[in-house]
Enzyme design. Sequence first.
Site, mmCIF file in Angstrom:
data_model
loop_
_atom_site.group_PDB
_atom_site.id
_atom_site.type_symbol
_atom_site.label_atom_id
_atom_site.label_comp_id
_atom_site.label_asym_id
_atom_site.label_seq_id
_atom_site.Cartn_x
_atom_site.Cartn_y
_atom_site.Cartn_z
ATOM 1 N N GLY A 18 0.706 -1.215 0.103
ATOM 2 C CA GLY A 18 0.101 0.138 0.171
ATOM 3 C C GLY A 18 0.773 1.234 0.205
ATOM 4 N N PHE A 19 0.216 2.288 0.058
ATOM 5 C CA PHE A 19 0.926 3.775 0.178
ATOM 6 C C PHE A 19 1.862 3.912 1.162
ATOM 7 C CE2 PHE A 19 0.193 8.576 1.122
ATOM 8 C CZ PHE A 19 1.222 8.711 0.495
ATOM 9 N N SER A 130 -3.998 7.827 13.587
ATOM 10 C CA SER A 130 -4.395 9.096 12.738
ATOM 11 C C SER A 130 -4.671 10.492 13.657
ATOM 12 C CB SER A 130 -5.424 8.947 11.857
ATOM 13 O OG SER A 130 -5.915 10.311 11.247
ATOM 14 N N TYR A 159 -13.893 5.567 9.729
ATOM 15 C CA TYR A 159 -12.322 5.584 9.762
ATOM 16 C C TYR A 159 -11.842 6.242 11.081
ATOM 17 C CZ TYR A 159 -7.477 6.618 8.758
ATOM 18 O OH TYR A 159 -6.115 6.679 8.888
ATOM 19 N N ASN A 188 -2.360 14.765 7.600
ATOM 20 C CA ASN A 188 -2.394 14.411 6.125
ATOM 21 C C ASN A 188 -1.107 14.130 5.506
ATOM 22 O OD1 ASN A 188 -5.199 15.552 6.126
ATOM 23 N ND2 ASN A 188 -4.104 17.195 6.630
#
Length: 328
Positions: A18-19, A130, A159, A188
């Site tokens: 993934g990223f 996050s 999320y 972000n």
Amino acid sequence: MAPDYWADRTVLVTGGLGFIGSHVVEALLGRGARVLCVYRRDKPEVRAEFPVSEALSTMCADILDYDALLVAAETVPRIDAVINCATLDGNMQFLLEQSGRMFDENIRMVSNVLKLARYCEMRDVVLISSAEIYSYESEKPMREEDDHRRHMEFSPNGYRMSKMFTEVAAALYREQFGMRIYTPRPTNVYGPRDDFGTATNHVIPNMLMKLASGEDVEIWGDGSQTRTFIHVSDLVRAILCMVQSGVYETLNIGTQESVSIRDLAYLLAEATGRTNGVRFDPDKPVGAARRALDLERFHSVVDFTPRSLKSGIADTVQWYQKNLQRVR
């Protein structure tokens, strides 16, 4: 010179194609670690970018299935650490449409990772959290203490709720089992290999795709709302520093450089060679006027200065233009 903390360690990276996960894999290999990269969906183009190394093993396994995750873990003699990068995320529309699924899958993935880490007696566990866990009501820089323990609030954003409960699970496992569990809280994140899917991408890839295709970027409100961003490679370096130092279980990860959404769009337009392409819709909601993190702990732990947003955007645009056909 002291040996690198990660050298000769075996690290399981979930969501390894993934990223964020793919950058974690590359960084660990560069630090001399052995890496078991586990992924749910194959991305041959990402695997092709990894260095050829006997220290890298890749395996397809759905970490929603604990038995499949255990089988993957048993392909190596031991695992010293796990960095969980697997998560279901998306843009606001995706969040609204898939919140229940997002909460369910993210919590189950974390539960399986924690269960495996305990079974394998791993020294270090990283569950990427996050900055979304913080209250939307505050505009002051958020400290690590200003979290769910002080402001536990319901949100229809699955999320966000899943990240709160990830941290609750981490705290309970630490307390009962004495495990070393780290929950970095990035702002972000952007950079090469970001999500350019039209249904799930975030603000920078969304703007970049529109500008590259000749469309206008639509900004809700006047674009004066500010946000902070961190390049994915800087995030990964900070996570590895966080674990190596062992000082903090939770850590805000970001930069002091805030940018308005309006100026962000202009930066991307300039980087892609567009002289215009930004329009405003003053009737749309804009969200919080300011979102910022208190980075006192961050600067006491990391041993580098994160790159500027302008430099990071140039890097991202260069990667995007080179890989334009496959990311569309």
